[in-house]
Design a protein around this motif. Structure first.
Motif: not given
Ligand code: GDP
Ligand code: MG
Length: 496
Positions: A112-113, A222, A224, A229, A248-249, A277
């Protein structure tokens, strides 16, 4: 549909209001249809879209609107407010307190970051002057410690982890203990994830949480996965005491609208969003500025934050020199430094009204950054005498051996040094002209002397005296605007 597209669509729908001859029920219906379609395409939950539509309709009553009222404005601000409501969890965001250790624990699924965002957040606080550290309590994923170590080293953030200890609880506890006793103010604990929400992950999360007693648990999500979510955030919330969320992202192809509104629906405040990133691709999330920016209306608040971060008001010496039309190589160097500190140009540009909706697209800004860096490297090889000379370029023309020396020292070519000097000369000329503009720097009270129209004229004049290629190298209008902002800031609110 990505976020920037969503902003553009809503913006264009709102703009079409300006073209309508009369604004009536029909026009409103058409507008709402377009906005709702855009929101649905961005993956915003259909129930939320429906509510937004009804709220707007409720707020706008054509019968009650006095004829003299500006209907277009009322509709636009109603839409703006409802978009804000869609993204506002209605809960204040957690803030660390100075002078004590603030333990922040990251949780979230694998990929997920988390690790990336841990470093970004640590870097963010470190830049703001907090004594910051990182603890790697991920023993699940191979190479997790190496990843964090690499990131932390690059950003010069103290870190803790282990290659041999396999128990994340032990590592977390030891790391936090160590940094607490060393008086760190921000201690960020990275944990492991799993591919799915499963018992073993929640079990480990709880144990680590009990061991380090975090002041803030940040759930990393994340974008995406869109609307999913909401259920995922709910699942994590039901297991641990999540205080904040980072999405994120949002730079990629994520249907950001879905993610952001879904998380907001769980009443968990989104505190930051990840937009890339790199270590500085982290933006504080504040609803109103975010929506303004999304709609291309500019984010003045954010821009002012950035400007304040740079402590530009300590720049009085420069302003004083500029007043007299003076500008040395060192001044240019410091300007470049400021621009670099402001972060990616696009971020800045996006904050300026009228430059808005492309703020998430990153194209040539990294290139511009690396060009700036190169120019700075060249100047690093100059002597104080050269940097501080009121006409540095002349010094080099008179004594050409200086150029060769600087080229050698900076690992560049004589031509590159010459190019830099040419650019400097152009810039110094511009400053000279600005110094000569009547009223701009009159007395110490510039705010009273310059109005927005004059500012616009000044912008024009600057654009005229600058070679477009030089402007490009300065980071385009963005870099220039940051300089302008300094002038404006010096002028006080009256000058804006
Ligand atoms: P973790 O497993 O939760 O620790 O996730 P990582 O931090 O290792 O990140 C997984 C991948 O997502 C890496 O390739 C990161 O570079 C990438 N990533 C993280 N945040 C962002 C972001 O905001 N934007 C983009 N484009 N990629 C990101
Ligand atoms: Mg990780």
């Amino acid at each position: 549909m990505v976020l920037a597209d969503l902003g553009r669509k809503i913006n264009s729908a709102l703009r079409s209001l300006s073209n309508a001859v009369v604004i009536n029920e029909e026009v409103l219906q058409e507008l709402l249809k377009e906005i709702c379609k855009a929101l649905l395409e961005a993956d915003v939950n259909i129930k939320l879209v429906k509510r937004l539509r009804e709220n707007i309709k409720k707020c706008i009553d054509f019968d009650e609107m006095a004829t003299g009222l500006n209907k277009r404005r009322i509709i636009q601000s109603t839409v703006f407010n409802e978009l804000c409501k869609l993204l506002d969890p209605g809960v204040p965001a957690w803030q660390p307190s100075k002078g004590k250790p603030n333990v922040i624990m990251f949780v979230g699924l694998q990929g997920s970051g988390k690790t990336t965002t841990c470093t970004k957040l640590a870097y963010y606080y470190q830049k703001k002057g907090w004594k910051t550290s990182l603890v790697c309590a991920d023993t699940f994923r191979a190479g997790a410690f190496d990843q964090l170590k690499q990131n932390a080293t690059k950003a010069r953030i103290p870190f803790y982890g282990s290659y041999t200890e396999m128990d994340p609880v032990v590592i977390a506890q030891d790391g936090v203990q160590k940094f607490k006793s060393d008086n760190f103010e921000i201690i960020i604990v990275d944990t492991s994830g799993r591919h799915k929400q499963e018992e073993s992950l929640f079990e480990e999360m709880l144990q680590v949480s009990n061991a380090v007693d975090p002041d803030n648990i940040i759930y990393v999500m994340d974008a995406s996965i869109g609307q999913a979510c909401e259920s995922q955030a709910q699942a994590f919330k039901s297991k641990v005491d999540i205080a904040s969320v980072i999405v994120t992202k949002l730079d990629g192809h994520a249907k950001g609208g879905g993610a952001l509104s879904a998380v907001a629906a769980t009443c968990s405040p989104i505190i930051f969003i990840g937009t890339g990133e790199h270590i500085d691709d982290l933006e504080q999330f504040k609803t109103k500025p975010f929506v303004s920016k999304l709609l291309g209306m500019g984010d003045i608040e954010g821009l002012m934050d950035k400007v304040t971060e740079l402590k530009l008001d300590e720049n009085e010496g420069l302003i004083d020199k500029l007043k007299h039309g003076q500008f040395t190589l060192r001044d240019m160097y410091e300007q470049f430094q400021n621009i670099m500190k402001m972060g990616p140009f696009n971020q800045i540009i996006g904050m300026i009204p009228g430059f808005g909706s492309d703020f998430l697209s990153k194209g040539n800004e990294r290139e511009s950054m690396s060009r700036l860096k190169k120019l700075m490297t060249i100047m690093d090889s100059m002597s104080d005498q050269e940097l501080d000379n009121p006409n540095g370029a002349k010094l080099f023309t008179k004594q050409p051996s200086r150029t060769a020396r600087v080229a050698r020292g900076s690992g560049t070519s004589v031509r590159e040094v010459q190019e830099l000097l040419t650019q400097y000369q152009k810039f110094a000329q511009m400053v000279k002209k600005m110094g000569g503009i009547k009223g701009l720097f009159k007395g110490g009270d510039m705010g009273k002397n310059v109005n927005p129209a004059q500012m616009a004229k000044l912008n024009q004049q600057v654009a005229k005296v600058m070679d477009p290629r030089v402007l490009q190298q300065m980071g385009g209008m963005g870099g220039l605007q940051s300089l302008m902002k300094q002038f404006q800031q010096q002028m006080g609110p009256g000058g804006r």
